[in-house]
Design a protein around this motif. Structure first.
Motif, PDB file in Angstrom:
ATOM      1  N   GLN A  56      53.245  47.768  40.987  1.00  0.00           N
ATOM      2  CA  GLN A  56      52.017  48.235  41.616  1.00  0.00           C
ATOM      3  C   GLN A  56      51.428  47.089  42.428  1.00  0.00           C
ATOM      4  O   GLN A  56      51.262  45.980  41.911  1.00  0.00           O
ATOM      5  N   PHE A  57      51.107  47.349  43.691  1.00  0.00           N
ATOM      6  CA  PHE A  57      50.548  46.339  44.580  1.00  0.00           C
ATOM      7  C   PHE A  57      49.271  46.873  45.216  1.00  0.00           C
ATOM      8  O   PHE A  57      49.074  48.086  45.308  1.00  0.00           O
ATOM      9  N   PHE A  58      48.428  45.952  45.677  1.00  0.00           N
ATOM     10  CA  PHE A  58      47.160  46.306  46.290  1.00  0.00           C
ATOM     11  C   PHE A  58      47.059  45.666  47.672  1.00  0.00           C
ATOM     12  O   PHE A  58      47.212  44.444  47.796  1.00  0.00           O
ATOM     13  N   ALA A  59      46.806  46.483  48.687  1.00  0.00           N
ATOM     14  CA  ALA A  59      46.632  45.970  50.043  1.00  0.00           C
ATOM     15  C   ALA A  59      45.441  45.015  50.060  1.00  0.00           C
ATOM     16  O   ALA A  59      44.442  45.251  49.405  1.00  0.00           O
ATOM     17  N   VAL A  61      45.413  42.176  48.744  1.00  0.00           N
ATOM     18  CA  VAL A  61      45.674  41.207  47.673  1.00  0.00           C
ATOM     19  C   VAL A  61      47.137  40.793  47.707  1.00  0.00           C
ATOM     20  O   VAL A  61      47.464  39.610  47.678  1.00  0.00           O
ATOM     21  N   ASP A  62      48.012  41.774  47.768  1.00  0.00           N
ATOM     22  CA  ASP A  62      49.454  41.522  47.758  1.00  0.00           C
ATOM     23  C   ASP A  62      50.010  41.626  49.173  1.00  0.00           C
ATOM     24  O   ASP A  62      49.713  42.572  49.908  1.00  0.00           O
ATOM     25  N   TYR A  85      51.850  51.138  46.415  1.00  0.00           N
ATOM     26  CA  TYR A  85      51.107  50.210  47.279  1.00  0.00           C
ATOM     27  C   TYR A  85      49.766  50.876  47.564  1.00  0.00           C
ATOM     28  O   TYR A  85      49.665  51.795  48.366  1.00  0.00           O
ATOM     29  N   LYS A  86      48.730  50.434  46.850  1.00  0.00           N
ATOM     30  CA  LYS A  86      47.412  51.065  46.898  1.00  0.00           C
ATOM     31  C   LYS A  86      46.534  50.454  48.002  1.00  0.00           C
ATOM     32  O   LYS A  86      46.653  49.285  48.318  1.00  0.00           O
ATOM     33  N   GLY A  87      45.646  51.277  48.527  1.00  0.00           N
ATOM     34  CA  GLY A  87      44.672  50.816  49.520  1.00  0.00           C
ATOM     35  C   GLY A  87      45.267  50.514  50.881  1.00  0.00           C
ATOM     36  O   GLY A  87      44.739  49.680  51.616  1.00  0.00           O
TER      37      GLY A  87
END
Length: 191
Positions: A56-59, A61-62, A85-87
């Motif tokens: 799980q990744f966050f736009a 941040v990652d 890949y969230k956001g």
């Protein structure tokens, strides 16, 4: 692919077929996003070790390069991996450019799920996602659909709800499916 899907169409599709390599989930209702992710994750990781094959990744941040590298990684002791890949509504054009290789040539052993609150259908990356993947629109339900969602959530919590009780829940809690779900879980625990 063609027109956007809804949650029910996604659920029915995944009951009969393996997951598609790319999904774009668009919506502001966290309950619906969670339901869609849950069904994709359950089917996508049905035969394997979720601990090793779920990322799980966050736009913001990652880094998009890190996401691309993870997508291209082979699954461990499983036929596929699932990468969220969230956001992604917050991604810049250069980030989308870094993701183009996995959009143009989807990795068959990975289910890549992009999650956005909104998506501009006129942009190059949205068009590419719609062409190569499945777009699932998870908008807030209309007032005339709330009774159906309350019944769905009640059933999911193992509760049987009559129309009068559903009306009271709607009146006191409002239209947020996330809050309705939370209150239903409390009610289930109380009973």
């Amino acid at each position: 692919m063609s027109a956007p899907w809804d949650l029910r169409r996604l659920q029915m599709h995944l009951q009969k077929r393996p997951p598609h390599p790319i999904y774009l989930l668009v919506g502001e209702e966290p309950f619906l996003i969670d339901e869609a992710v849950d069904v994709i994750r359950t089917v996508g990781l049905a035969d394997g070790a979720a601990d090793f094959n779920y990322d799980q990744f966050f736009a913001g941040v990652d880094d998009a390069n890190r996401v691309r590298d993870t997508v291209e990684m082979l699954p461990m002791m499983s036929p596929r991996r699932v990468v969220l890949y969230k956001g992604v509504h917050a991604l810049k054009a250069k980030d989308w450019d870094n993701l183009l290789p996995v959009l143009d040539s989807p990795v068959e052993s990975t289910v890549l799920v992009f999650i956005a609150e909104k998506s501009d259908k006129r942009t190059k990356h949205h068009k590419r996602l719609a062409e190569k993947g499945i777009v699932v629109e998870l908008g807030r339900p209309y007032d005339n659909q709330l009774a159906m969602w309350i019944e769905y959530i009640a059933k999911k919590c193992g509760l049987i709800m009559n129309a009068e009780a559903a009306s009271l829940i709607r009146q006191f809690i409002g239209a947020s499916l996330t809050e309705i779900n939370s209150e239903m879980q409390k009610l289930r625990d109380f009973l």
